[in-house]
Design a protein around this motif. Structure first.
Motif, PDB file in Angstrom:
ATOM      1  N   GLN A  57       0.868  -1.179   0.000  1.00 31.29           N
ATOM      2  CA  GLN A  57       0.000   0.000   0.000  1.00 31.29           C
ATOM      3  C   GLN A  57       0.907   1.232   0.000  1.00 31.29           C
ATOM      4  N   GLN A  58       1.829   1.275  -0.951  1.00 35.83           N
ATOM      5  CA  GLN A  58       2.896   2.258  -0.874  1.00 35.83           C
ATOM      6  C   GLN A  58       2.409   3.695  -1.045  1.00 35.83           C
ATOM      7  N   PHE A  59       1.598   3.945  -2.066  1.00 32.58           N
ATOM      8  CA  PHE A  59       1.217   5.316  -2.388  1.00 32.58           C
ATOM      9  C   PHE A  59      -0.236   5.602  -2.017  1.00 32.58           C
ATOM     10  N   LEU A  60      -0.440   6.806  -1.476  1.00 32.97           N
ATOM     11  CA  LEU A  60      -1.799   7.298  -1.273  1.00 32.97           C
ATOM     12  C   LEU A  60      -2.375   7.827  -2.580  1.00 32.97           C
ATOM     13  N   GLN A  61      -1.521   8.400  -3.398  1.00 33.55           N
ATOM     14  CA  GLN A  61      -1.982   9.073  -4.609  1.00 33.55           C
ATOM     15  C   GLN A  61      -0.798   9.261  -5.546  1.00 33.55           C
ATOM     16  N   LEU A  62      -1.057   9.215  -6.837  1.00 35.99           N
ATOM     17  CA  LEU A  62      -0.083   9.600  -7.848  1.00 35.99           C
ATOM     18  C   LEU A  62      -0.603  10.857  -8.515  1.00 35.99           C
ATOM     19  N   VAL A  63       0.276  11.851  -8.695  1.00 34.80           N
ATOM     20  CA  VAL A  63      -0.128  13.174  -9.147  1.00 34.80           C
ATOM     21  C   VAL A  63       0.678  13.554 -10.376  1.00 34.80           C
ATOM     22  N   GLY A  64      -0.016  13.948 -11.440  1.00 31.83           N
ATOM     23  CA  GLY A  64       0.664  14.377 -12.652  1.00 31.83           C
ATOM     24  C   GLY A  64       1.163  15.805 -12.552  1.00 31.83           C
ATOM     25  N   GLY A  65       2.355  16.055 -13.144  1.00 36.77           N
ATOM     26  CA  GLY A  65       2.945  17.384 -13.127  1.00 36.77           C
ATOM     27  C   GLY A  65       3.308  17.916 -14.496  1.00 36.77           C
ATOM     28  N   GLY A  66       2.841  17.263 -15.574  1.00 38.04           N
ATOM     29  CA  GLY A  66       3.154  17.719 -16.919  1.00 38.04           C
ATOM     30  C   GLY A  66       4.523  17.263 -17.376  1.00 38.04           C
ATOM     31  N   ASP A  67       4.699  17.146 -18.703  1.00 40.93           N
ATOM     32  CA  ASP A  67       5.976  16.736 -19.301  1.00 40.93           C
ATOM     33  C   ASP A  67       6.462  15.401 -18.739  1.00 40.93           C
ATOM     34  N   GLY A  68       5.557  14.515 -18.427  1.00 40.04           N
ATOM     35  CA  GLY A  68       5.921  13.192 -17.953  1.00 40.04           C
ATOM     36  C   GLY A  68       6.215  13.096 -16.477  1.00 40.04           C
TER      37      GLY A  68
END
Length: 707
Positions: free
Chosen positions: A54-65
């Motif tokens: 259960q490593q991540f609570l959330q993955l968040v995009g920041g643009g340009d990969g």
């Protein structure tokens, strides 16, 4: 193109598909001090810092990969998918770099192309951080504002908030979508009060740049764009389908048309899943173009492995005792990456408003309890962290242990307090088997396509379906039943509370004038079904307020900690297929043709239950409610099967395309009766539709009249 194992492992930032607890602790010890949001409590010294499954609570995009991973222990990891434009396998060599800590205090984080992270606390405050990356290969950089800057308040009025690049959106409990825009260059709001732009209650929503919103329902994804000029022509254009499997974990809109998702691993193996990517090349203009241009032909491409996401992994729990009596002890197992949190017993029902505190809060030490392989089937196996005795003075009802984390973060662990002996004339049965059937904790419910044969699911795991507060989505499980019990409380209809396990064990219900079934009582053991048939035959009054009831056979394990769904071949084990249709008890049967449509009812005949409504034959009611039209989602009607109501026993019919709900009233021997609303959506209309409320009030009046 072959996928480089080196790049896949770097993408996940772990050694192999899972990291041992000892390795995780060692990795944390080697990480250098980093900027942390203000006010974060120190991590617990006991146990692993986080569960690798259960490593991540959330993955968040920041643009340009760029993708930021918010780890359950608060660490913020930087990744960059170098092949984001072409949907390839290569990741920057520095992917997995830890650039911050303390971010597990936030319930939602939204990225920006300039390195901004918009971080939302449960108390409604919105803070902005900005990380300036100086090397896109290694992730090296610095924080412009390591402590963050508060830029907004009041967002706690929205059960759902999402955004990208300063476009922030809030969804109300009723599904209304509000748009806000923050200018990251000037540091000011363009519209700080927000603008209502529509209703999206039945959709999961994700934001891209330039006002683009992806709306997903049942795996279908639609393109929308909202600008200062309003909705762009072509909004609502369908750009894809087949995303249902990814919705258990959630999609990640990472900017510039890049969309990622994490596929769940096998339920009998370790939890880490593959990351897949799609990219909509014409992401700014898909609607007006009325075309969709997907990179790589739109085929699913695996771009990483070893990713594990659980949004509530910083604070979560379940009860090993989901039905107790006054004087019993409730056993709650929790797992938390916070040093401590508080736990408070609240009463959910009866109650006309939100949960009410009924005991003082207690402080609980935090600590991570990892999930074992196969926990979906066998249970999490966590040790008790909370044991609280239910006072003998507590009335029967639905209660919960509320877990309170930093800045108003709340999680609920519900349980039923059944009476020591019947104390009211009405019994309400919470359809907990249905809650468990749809529970996707661990990315698996009984509906997952990778499960085969008989599907055994453990009740000893946190639940995604036992929501005590409004979520801003349509609801067919616990929250829909809370809407019904709130209505009953406001109508001064007292009731004793039970759940499906109680109905399975208790054979004699004859002391009750009426038994009430909730919004979606779909899954029944043979004993449950027989107990209700015996009750009605002996003069009991059955009030069926929902839809798709008594549909599928299930069985409990000996200790009732597990439920078996389906046959040994994996087919639905329906009572109808066994020659025991739901109509033998309810007078109606589930129909598929109007699935997920919502419409009003039309009066079919005059009936005493319509007294006080002012309606005549042909008039409509139930035009809207919490879930839409009162005849909706899943409904029951007449299929010509044994025990069904006759046409003269139909009070009203839903106007749904394909056939709506048949609201029926059947008189039974010995003074008994069955009333069936026959619609999942019916209870959601009680608070807003006077006619639906009056009809059900008349049903209860009749049920309590034994003369």
């Amino acid at each position: 193109m072959p996928i480089s194992r080196r790049n896949l492992l770097r993408a996940a930032g772990i050694a192999g598909t899972a990291m041992s607890a000892a390795t995780a602790t060692e990795a944390m010890a080697n990480e250098r001090p980093l900027p942390k949001p203000a006010g974060q409590a120190p991590a617990s010294a006991a146990g692993p810092a986080f569960d690798p499954q259960q490593q991540f609570l959330q993955l968040v995009g920041g643009g340009d990969g760029v993708i930021y991973g918010i780890r359950a222990d608060g660490a913020l990891r930087w990744y960059r998918h170098a092949d984001w434009q072409t949907v390839g396998p290569t990741w920057a060599s520095g992917s997995g770099r830890v650039i911050g800590g303390g971010f597990n205090q936030f319930i939602g984080i939204f990225g920006g192309a300039d390195g901004s992270l918009y971080c939302l606390r449960a108390d409604g405050t919105l803070r902005r951080y900005r990380y300036v990356c100086s090397d896109i290969e290694t992730g090296a950089g610095s924080w412009v504002n390591a402590g963050g800057v508060q830029i907004g308040t009041g967002f706690d009025r929205f059960p759902r908030v999402f955004g990208f690049n300063g476009h922030i959106y809030g969804v109300t409990a009723g599904g209304d979508l509000y748009a806000y825009q923050f200018n990251p260059v000037t540091g000011t709001w363009i519209n700080s009060s927000g603008t209502r732009i529509g209703n999206f209650k039945s959709y999961q929503l994700y934001a891209d740049d330039s006002g683009v919103i992806y709306a997903v329902r049942h795996g279908d994804i639609y393109w929308h764009q909202y600008t200062a000029s309003g909705w762009t022509p072509g909004s609502g254009y369908q750009i894809g389908s087949g995303f249902a499997e990814l919705m258990h974990v959630g999609l990640i809109a990472a900017g510039q048309g890049a969309i990622y998702g994490v596929k769940p691993g096998l339920s009998t193996a370790s939890w880490p899943g593959d990351m897949v990517q799609y990219r909509l090349v014409n992401w700014r203009t898909a609607g007006p173009d009325q075309s969709r241009s997907w990179a790589g032909g739109g085929l699913e491409r695996i771009v990483g492995t070893g990713w594990t996401i659980q949004r509530n992994a910083a604070l979560q729990g379940y009860t090993r005792t989901n039905s107790v009596r006054p004087g019993d002890t409730v056993h709650v197992a929790t797992s938390s990456t916070f040093a401590s949190f508080t736990a408070t017993v609240v009463r959910v029902a009866p109650g006309a408003a939100g949960p009410a505190e009924v005991a003082p809060p207690m402080t609980v030490n935090g600590g991570v309890q990892p999930v074992p392989i196969g926990f979906v089937h066998t249970g999490c196996g966590w040790a008790d962290t909370i044991q609280t005795r239910i006072p003998t003075t507590f009335a029967s009802g639905m209660y919960a242990v509320r877990l309170d984390g930093p800045y108003g973060m709340r999680r609920y662990v519900p349980f039923v307090v059944r009476p020591t002996a019947p104390s009211n004339s009405i019994a309400f049965i919470f359809p907990t088997n249905t809650y468990h059937a749809y529970n996707t904790y661990g990315n698996h419910s009984q509906y997952c396509s990778d499960l085969t044969g008989t599907r055994t699911l453990s009740l000893h795991r946190p639940s995604t379906e036992m929501n005590v507060e409004a979520t801003g989505y349509l609801e067919h499980t616990l929250y829909s039943d809370i809407l019904l019990t709130r209505w009953m409380t406001s109508e001064k209809i007292s009731f004793d509370s039970y759940n499906d396990t109680d109905l399975h064990l208790i054979s004699d219900w004859s002391t009750y004038d009426a038994v009430v079934l909730g919004s979606h009582p779909e899954y029944w053991s043979e004993a449950m079904r027989q107990h209700m048939i015996t009750y009605v035959a002996s003069g009991g009054r059955l009030i069926y307020s929902g839809g798709n009831g008594v549909y599928e056979r299930v069985s409990f394990s000996a200790d009732r900690s597990q439920i078996d769904f389906r046959t040994s071949t994996g087919t639905r084990d329906t009572y109808e297929a066994r020659g025991l249709p739901a109509s033998q008890l309810l007078g109606v049967n589930y129909i598929e043709d109007s699935w997920f449509t919502f419409a009003p009812y039309t009066v079919a005949k005059m009936h005493p239950l319509l007294a006080g409504t002012g309606l005549s034959v042909g008039d409509q009611f139930g035009q809207s409610g919490y879930n839409g039209g009162a005849s909706g989602w899943e409904v029951d009607s007449l299929l010509g099967l044994e025990g069904e109501a006759t046409a003269l026993q139909v009070i009203a019919r839903g106007t749904n395309p394909g056939g709506g709900a048949a609201m029926v009233f059947l008189e039974k021997p010995n003074g008994g009766f069955v009333f069936s609303a026959s619609s999942i959506a019916f209870n959601g209309a009680l608070a807003t539709d006077a006619v639906a409320s009056t009809i059900l009030r008349n049903v209860f009046t009749l049920a309590r009249d034994r003369n």
